[in-house]
Write an enzyme that holds these catalytic residues in place. Structure first.
Site, PDB file in Angstrom:
ATOM      1  N   GLY A 179       0.593  -7.197  -1.322  1.00 51.50           N
ATOM      2  CA  GLY A 179       1.058  -8.198  -2.279  1.00 51.50           C
ATOM      3  C   GLY A 179       0.002  -8.548  -3.310  1.00 51.50           C
ATOM      4  O   GLY A 179       0.309  -9.113  -4.348  1.00 51.50           O
TER       5      GLY A 179
ATOM      6  N   ASP B  20      -4.189   4.214 -11.835  1.00 49.82           N
ATOM      7  CA  ASP B  20      -3.326   3.226 -11.181  1.00 49.82           C
ATOM      8  C   ASP B  20      -3.172   1.995 -12.073  1.00 49.82           C
ATOM      9  O   ASP B  20      -3.732   0.930 -11.801  1.00 49.82           O
ATOM     10  CB  ASP B  20      -3.911   2.840  -9.818  1.00 49.82           C
ATOM     11  CG  ASP B  20      -2.896   2.102  -8.935  1.00 49.82           C
ATOM     12  OD1 ASP B  20      -1.752   1.916  -9.388  1.00 49.82           O
ATOM     13  OD2 ASP B  20      -3.258   1.716  -7.811  1.00 49.82           O
TER      14      ASP B  20
ATOM     15  N   SER C  54      -1.713  -6.283  -4.872  1.00 48.72           N
ATOM     16  CA  SER C  54      -1.789  -5.180  -5.839  1.00 48.72           C
ATOM     17  C   SER C  54      -1.624  -5.661  -7.271  1.00 48.72           C
ATOM     18  O   SER C  54      -0.740  -6.466  -7.576  1.00 48.72           O
ATOM     19  CB  SER C  54      -0.688  -4.150  -5.556  1.00 48.72           C
ATOM     20  OG  SER C  54      -1.081  -3.289  -4.527  1.00 48.72           O
TER      21      SER C  54
ATOM     22  N   HIS D 106       1.069   1.721  -9.143  1.00 50.50           N
ATOM     23  CA  HIS D 106       1.891   2.016  -7.961  1.00 50.50           C
ATOM     24  C   HIS D 106       2.917   0.918  -7.685  1.00 50.50           C
ATOM     25  O   HIS D 106       3.758   1.063  -6.800  1.00 50.50           O
ATOM     26  CB  HIS D 106       0.994   2.221  -6.725  1.00 50.50           C
ATOM     27  CG  HIS D 106       0.311   0.965  -6.243  1.00 50.50           C
ATOM     28  ND1 HIS D 106      -0.987   0.652  -6.582  1.00 50.50           N
ATOM     29  CD2 HIS D 106       0.751  -0.042  -5.459  1.00 50.50           C
ATOM     30  CE1 HIS D 106      -1.324  -0.496  -5.997  1.00 50.50           C
ATOM     31  NE2 HIS D 106      -0.276  -0.934  -5.320  1.00 50.50           N
TER      32      HIS D 106
ATOM     33  N   SER E 177      -6.064  -1.997  -6.755  1.00 45.60           N
ATOM     34  CA  SER E 177      -5.343  -0.765  -6.453  1.00 45.60           C
ATOM     35  C   SER E 177      -4.992  -0.695  -4.965  1.00 45.60           C
ATOM     36  O   SER E 177      -3.826  -0.671  -4.598  1.00 45.60           O
ATOM     37  CB  SER E 177      -6.185   0.455  -6.850  1.00 45.60           C
ATOM     38  OG  SER E 177      -5.550   1.655  -6.456  1.00 45.60           O
TER      39      SER E 177
END
Length: 463
Positions: free
Chosen positions: A321, A240, A323, A210, A338
């Site tokens: 941030g 993801d 991720s 993402h 995720s």
């Protein structure tokens, strides 16, 4: 008689002082050696002892007995494997294998059927579900964005499945964490680099899908001067994960290190699937290093952008941030961040894309430390690593994506440096100093006593 007592006192004092010197020296050496990089069994990022063996035993028993007679396995508080079974005969098989058996009413087949029914119902953003092996239930969570009407409809679906589906409201919202270890930036926002991987010709960063679609350009600085690479493959929703190809084609030295903040890092030596009950660590560019426990596998999350399945559910916190940041335990790569709810002040639930699934789908291999590579091959064949330093906490000079600096760390610190570091050897030095003072004082007292005795003797002779 008095002189004999004095001699005994002096000898005892000297022996005590010498003993103190030896003790202090031993303390200094022990503290200096203890300040070295911890081993895989002792460093603070290690999983509970025996986790790998417990996971293997539990998984093997589940595979042998089948999903109609079992309902998952996990690591108990004592580190032993626990297997949920549906009958006493299966329980006896589990106990004979050295694991703990827990008899439960619902098999994994029933639990998976329940999640399939939930998946086929109309999608509601802000919901998530996973099988809780330890309570033999399917736990459905709904965040604060889910309306009363949607909550009521989902509750009706859960009621039709059975009373082993539990509904609960949760604080915050389930969102992707766009906005760890090291930050990577693009026009779409900020994410965290996960793990370095390779296809044999080029090196890549494995991060969250993402974070950006294929074609996104990433930079290592806010000004956009240091181009890092470009996203060449991205899958989200559904899964993801994504690949960012290095602009230089190579990750550089230290590609087997993930940053954990404070100038430190952890060497990655392999990849594996997570286990329920396992203690894990996550690093991210926003919130740094945090730890927690794996609570469920194959979790489903309905983000506003779409649904992602097959995730690792944990109690580790994360913030925007983080991720794409790495999830690991004992130097083993487990997942990339995720999304989830909450933050690192109030806590929350965070979901991770399993690394094993991403590697298989992308046809790449994890870049791991050369040392222990043979052991890591049990989970996935390792790629050649640029450093053969021991696994453990290190200073990741090359942890920044694309850096070519050599990895340095506590391993390179000399024994002399550790011996002269008062933070490590303070107590031992105090004992040594006290013993030296005692020795000097003993010699001074003896000399003073001899001088006085000499004076008394000759005063009496000449008087």
């Amino acid at each position: 008689m008095r002189h004999a007592r004095r001699r005994i006192v002096r000898r005892v004092t000297r022996l005590a002082a010498v003993g103190g010197l030896l003790l202090g020296g031993a303390m200094v050496a022990q503290e200096a050696m203890a300040s070295e990089t911890p081993t895989a069994a002792g460093r603070p990022f290690a999983a509970a002892s025996g986790v790998s063996g417990a996971t293997d035993t539990g998984a093997a028993l589940v595979a042998r007995l089948g999903t109609a007679r079992t309902a998952g396995n996990w690591i108990g508080a004592d580190g032993r494997p626990v297997v949920a079974v549906t009958d006493e005969a299966a329980a006896r098989d589990v106990r004979r294998a050295g694991a703990e058996a827990k008899v439960v009413p619902h098999s994994m087949n029933e639990l998976k059927s329940a999640t399939a029914t939930l998946r086929s119902a109309p999608r509601v953003a802000g919901t998530a579900w996973a099988v809780d092996y330890r309570t033999n239930r399917v736990l459905v969570s709904a965040d604060s964005t889910v309306s009363a009407g949607d909550w009521s409809r989902m509750s009706q679906v859960a009621a039709r499945i059975g009373n082993f589906v539990r509904m609960e409201r949760t604080k915050g919202t389930f969102t992707t964490r766009l906005n760890g270890a090291q930050p990577i930036l693009s026009t779409g926002g900020r994410c965290s680099a996960g793990f370095n991987v390779t296809n044999g010709q080029s090196d890549f960063i494995l991060t969250a899908g993402h974070c950006g679609p294929a074609g996104s350009t990433w930079f290592a600085d806010n000004q956009g001067n240091q181009q890092l690479g470009r996203t060449v493959s991205s899958t989200f929703p559904g899964n993801d994960f994504s690949l960012v190809q290095y602009a230089s084609g190579k990750a550089g030295d230290g590609a087997d290190v993930v940053a954990i903040g404070g100038g430190n890092g952890v060497r990655i030596t392999g990849v594996a699937d997570a286990a329920v009950g396992q203690r894990v660590f996550r690093s991210g560019s926003t919130s740094g290093l945090h730890d927690g426990t794996v609570t469920a596998l194959n979790a489903t999350v309905n983000y506003p952008e779409g649904t992602v399945t097959g995730l690792i559910q944990t109690t580790v916190c994360a913030e925007p941030g983080d991720s794409g940041g790495p999830l690991f335990s004992d130097g083993i790569a487990l997942g990339v961040t995720s999304g989830g709810n909450g933050d690192c002040t109030a806590g929350g639930t965070t979901f991770f894309q399993p690394v094993t699934r991403a590697l298989a789908a992308l046809n790449v291999k994890l870049i791991v430390s050369a040392q222990n590579a043979g052991g890591a091959a049990r989970s996935a064949p390792p790629s050649p690593a640029p450093s053969a330093a021991a696994q453990g906490a290190v200073a990741p000079s090359a942890a920044a994506p694309g850096s070519a600096a050599p990895v340095t760390g506590a391993q390179s610190e000399t024994l002399l440096a550790r011996l002269t570091d008062t933070r490590n050897v303070g107590p031992g030095l105090l004992v040594i100093a006290g013993s030296l003072i005692a020795l000097v004082a003993t010699r001074y007292i003896r000399a003073e006593q001899d001088r006085k005795a000499y004076q008394r003797y000759y005063s009496a002779t000449w008087g």
